[in-house]
Design an enzyme around this catalytic site. Sequence first.
Site, PDB file in Angstrom:
ATOM      1  N   GLU A   1      36.287  40.848  32.748  1.00  0.00           N
ATOM      2  CA  GLU A   1      35.215  39.894  33.003  1.00  0.00           C
ATOM      3  C   GLU A   1      35.676  39.200  34.573  1.00  0.00           C
ATOM      4  OE1 GLU A   1      36.122  35.792  31.137  1.00  0.00           O
ATOM      5  OE2 GLU A   1      33.861  35.660  32.082  1.00  0.00           O
ATOM      6  N   ASP A   2      37.413  39.253  35.479  1.00  0.00           N
ATOM      7  CA  ASP A   2      36.855  38.757  36.358  1.00  0.00           C
ATOM      8  C   ASP A   2      37.175  39.667  37.325  1.00  0.00           C
ATOM      9  OD1 ASP A   2      36.356  36.284  35.028  1.00  0.00           O
ATOM     10  OD2 ASP A   2      38.382  35.825  35.541  1.00  0.00           O
TER      11      ASP A   2
END
Length: 735
Positions: free
Chosen positions: A70-71
């Site tokens: 996600e990051d």
Amino acid sequence: MLAKLRARTPGADLTLVEKGWEVAKAAHADQRRKSGEPYVMHPLAVADILVDFGLDTAAIAAALMHDVVEDTAVRSADLEAMFGQEVALLVRGVTKLSALEARELFTEGEALSPATKKAAAEAESLRRLLLASVDDLRVILIKMADRLHNMRTLGALSRKRRQVMARETLEIYAPLANRLGMWMFKSQFEDLALEQLEPETFALIQTVLADRHEQHDHYLGDAMDALRARLERNGIEVIEIKSRAKHIFSIYSKMVRKDLEADQILDILAIRVLVPSIADCYLALGTVHAMWEPLGGEFDDYIARRKPNLYQSLHTSVAGPGNRPLEVQIRTPDMNEVAEYGVAAHWVYKENARLSADVQRQIADLRRTLESHDEEAVDALSFVEGLKTDVFRDQVYVFTPARKVVELPAGATPIDFAYQIHTEVGHRCRGALVNDRMVPLDTPLETGQTVRIITAKGDNIGPSRDWANPALKFTVSNQARAKIKQYFRRQIHDEAIKSGRDIVERQLRKLGLTRTKHEKVARLFDFARLDDFLAAVGRHEISAQAIVERLLEQESAADESAAARQAAAPAHGLTNTAAPQKPKATAGVTVFGADAMQTRIARCCNPLPGEAVVGYLTRGRGVTLHRSDCRNIAATREREPDRFIQVDWSQKKAQALPVELYIYAIDRAGLARDITDVIAKSDVNMTAIGAVSRDIDGMAVISTIVELESRAALGELIDRLEAVRNVIQVLRQRS
Ligand code: MN
């Protein structure tokens, strides 16, 4: 963390975990949390929670990398190449959940007065969505550990953001943990959220808990020593006995639910006993009850009736040492594992398979249902939940002006709120301020709002009938509607009793029976309770006429034999539910050999003029007319043929009975004329109108003698006379 893993499973392959740590460290290398610490401390802490929880190495590796896709620049495909499908799928699952979560039901800036119509209504759908969108329940566990760590490290966030997180945790994650039977997560979620949402109450409970600690330890120590000794004397092995820490949120909800102060709840001591088998559980329960008096005489058997989340235990409340309330939970170690870990117990112990095959199978069943993408299965699950727990009802949480939380069904209005506070507040509710703004009473409330109810003072203030009408949406809770309906039922009943009493009094006065007790009249109609009778009269289920009839009948039939009464006057069976039968005026009949006798029509067969009739000579006065083929009299006719007389219908009027009436009125011009008119129109013979006597107060008393063809007509005439202007009452002179 690695040391803990090695200690748990000596010789386990920890390559996945070590590699996962390296990937996470590299991916998050230049990221920091709001608090300033390196970002990777977060996934590390999440993984550590899961180590303590007992999850397997694949899940722990995935936990370490739960934020990388996600990051960071790391791709899901990269993970699959490096770690294989299992770990990659877990990470992908968590990423997918985070994306769902990012749709943000609870957005920033809405924390204190949120427009969370969406939130309240969709909290359950989100919970279902979360469950339904994971392929592997370990994903949910990672997500929960993620949330737990985020909740523990809220410090760096803004107050608003903390409140948003807290509410989300309370409304989504805690219920989810409960559904999955994971008490450990549930209790921590609730306490952490409460600390944010109700910091003062939280601190208060914490302080009181600490104050009580020493004192409680003393009592608990005594209780546990005594119980252990007694159990062992009874040959029951005690695997573990310990005091049970109640989490702060459960104390808080009990305070709100039962409207108690913290001290009152904290006086309750709680212990848990683990014994080897189910049989031992029940034996131990018997021992507990033999030592201490059970409170309320009941106990909860969650062994026989397992909760939907698989929770099993025996719960009982007793008057413990020092006569303090003591809660005792009794269960086996198996049950205890399931209680702490819920569905996760499956992974937690899969390596050493400590759980019995039976429990394993139950967990597998629950997982299958939970993991099913099939909507029907999810619905079936929520159906079961709906039956057994309140946790998953759609609900909104609003505050009283005193910052107490009130739980209401979704869509609830200020009126629902008012009734939840107190029935009388509901009845008197005339307006509502939501977050200090006046709103219409049918406005749906939203979680987080503060509601103040404006009540009306004074007597006879009540709800509107519209409030109970589901179509008008003034209320959604059945509880509120029931109270509103009850109010109107009560009111109608009271009014009916009042008007019934007036009617009965008037009739008794008319007949000169002012000394007759209302209770006696009620008994004539087979009513055990006077109020019920009066209400029936007030509702006109029993007519005034019927009362007059029955009273007269009772006088004249006082000495009739029981058999004859049954045959001639079955109307004694008239009950409050039967429609009132308007008695017929006595028709003109010729009674051979008994000319002067009074006649009446039997109600059982209601003969009409022209029909073949037979007369029954009652023991009192008079003759009752039955149809010749009336079945009610057949037996009596054989037994007492002498009492049946031949009768015939005739055209001329029956004998008229002279009755003297006294009419009391406030004198006015034309009074006597109006009274005469009424009598003339009533088709009644007036034989005399006496002198109108007047007194100084302007009262007039008019005496008159009328001839009535039936006593039934008497009541009607009196009613009409009393309707004449200025007439106060009409009394019958009893000769
Ligand atoms: Mn995270």
